[in-house]
Design an enzyme around this catalytic site. Structure first.
Site, PDB file in Angstrom:
ATOM      1  N   HIS A 167       0.841  -1.216   0.000  1.00 12.65           N
ATOM      2  CA  HIS A 167       0.000   0.000   0.000  1.00 12.65           C
ATOM      3  C   HIS A 167       0.869   1.257   0.000  1.00 12.65           C
ATOM      4  O   HIS A 167       0.572   2.237  -0.691  1.00 12.65           O
ATOM      5  CB  HIS A 167      -0.867   0.057   1.261  1.00 12.65           C
ATOM      6  CG  HIS A 167      -1.838  -1.054   1.429  1.00 12.65           C
ATOM      7  ND1 HIS A 167      -1.741  -1.996   2.443  1.00 12.65           N
ATOM      8  CD2 HIS A 167      -2.953  -1.375   0.724  1.00 12.65           C
ATOM      9  CE1 HIS A 167      -2.754  -2.833   2.359  1.00 12.65           C
ATOM     10  NE2 HIS A 167      -3.502  -2.497   1.327  1.00 12.65           N
ATOM     11  N   MET A 199       3.104  -9.378  -0.231  1.00  8.73           N
ATOM     12  CA  MET A 199       2.572  -8.666   0.934  1.00  8.73           C
ATOM     13  C   MET A 199       1.059  -8.592   0.846  1.00  8.73           C
ATOM     14  O   MET A 199       0.490  -8.342  -0.210  1.00  8.73           O
ATOM     15  CB  MET A 199       3.177  -7.281   1.018  1.00  8.73           C
ATOM     16  CG  MET A 199       4.649  -7.360   1.341  1.00  8.73           C
ATOM     17  SD  MET A 199       5.245  -5.882   2.114  1.00  8.73           S
ATOM     18  CE  MET A 199       6.989  -6.321   2.210  1.00  8.73           C
TER      19      MET A 199
END
Ligand code: PAF
Length: 296
Positions: free
Chosen positions: A36, A184
């Site tokens: 992110h 991730m």
């Protein structure tokens, strides 16, 4: 950094910026990780204003999925976003996004939305498309950022942007990986001890699939699928959900090993259901993601 919880307030804030200011948008479900933050950094570089959202969207979870246990840590997320220079974080409650009387959904159809992840999680992409369209309407971004980790989601959203002539430009960044290759994901928080070690099998299996692909150009696609399946089956803690090799144009299953292709995998490891993919582009180059370094 402003934290905004209502649609009215974010639309008012949006109206304050001049028309010449470029707005970048990073929608998330929170419990942020390096993937992110990489999106936020890129968005920061490419836009005058950076908006992110944190919203765990119930509409994209099935009845037996992990909506209630999905990891959440809003104070930490806000700290991280502040460090990345985010201007506005939109953190709506569900009553704000789906008020009483809400009945209108975007329902993507066909292989793209109904196969692979769409078959394993019926209704998932309906929930994703609906919330993303709604967020785009609220934020009206010039550019929106997504990770290649959710390869099929990215394709569904890109299709929706074309189908509805949405003005947002999509920016898709490579999957960010842990040192052992594990993609991730907020759901990696479910992985403890041996399960965490076993979870690297998804990446290893995709690598085996890529090797089989490269060794057998033009041969049956099942050769590469088998290499992936064999690798996952050798890991006792992993339970395969699906392995599929699909064409990136029509999202149909590939019959032969030729570009362009998306190698998709979903597997359960301990309590976590994980997905990953490698992308073979039209020009023959692979996007297998990037291993995060300690500086990231
Ligand atoms: O990828 C995600 O985190 C979610 O699916 C998204 C795009 C924020 C929609 O809820």
């Amino acid at each position: 950094m402003r934290v905004i919880t209502t649609i009215r307030e974010i639309m008012n804030a949006r109206a304050e910026w001049s028309v010449s200011q470029q707005v970048g948008f990073v929608p998330t479900m929170g419990y942020l990780h390096e993937g992110h933050l990489t999106l936020a950094r890129q968005a920061r570089r490419e836009n005058d204003v950076l908006i992110t959202s944190i919203y765990v969207n119930p509409a994209q979870f099935g009845p037996r999925e992990d909506l209630n246990t999905y990891p959440r840590d809003l104070p930490r997320d806000l700290r991280l976003l502040e460090e990345e220079g985010v201007d506005v974080v939109f953190v709506p409650a569900s009553e704000e996004m789906y008020p009483a009387g809400f009945v209108t959904y975007v329902d993507p159809t066909g292989a793209l939305a109904e196969q692979a992840e769409g078959a394993s999680r019926p209704g998932h992409f309906r929930g994703v498309a609906t919330v993303v369209l709604k967020l785009f309407q609220i934020v009206r971004p010039h550019r929106a950022y997504f990770g290649q980790k959710d390869g099929q989601q990215v394709a569904v959203i890109a299709r929706m942007v074309r189908d509805f002539n949405l003005p947002a430009q999509l920016r898709i960044l490579p999957t960010v990986r842990e040192a052992d290759g594990l993609a991730m994901s907020s759901r990696n928080a479910y992985l403890l001890g041996e399960d965490r070690i076993a979870a690297r099998v998804l990446y290893k299996a995709l690598q085996a699939g890529r090797a089989a692909f490269e060794a057998n150009p033009g041969e049956r696609a099942s050769l590469a699928a088998k290499a992936i399946i064999d690798m996952v089956q050798a890991e006792p803690r992993a339970r395969l959900d699906y392995v599929e090799i699909r064409d990136t144009h029509d999202f149909l299953l590939k019959e032969t090993l030729a570009a362009p292709a998306l190698l998709l995998i979903a597997a359960h490891v301990g309590p976590a259901r994980l997905i990953d993919n490698f992308l073979l582009r039209e020009d023959g180059t692979w996007d297998t993601g990037i291993i995060a370094t300690s500086q990231d």
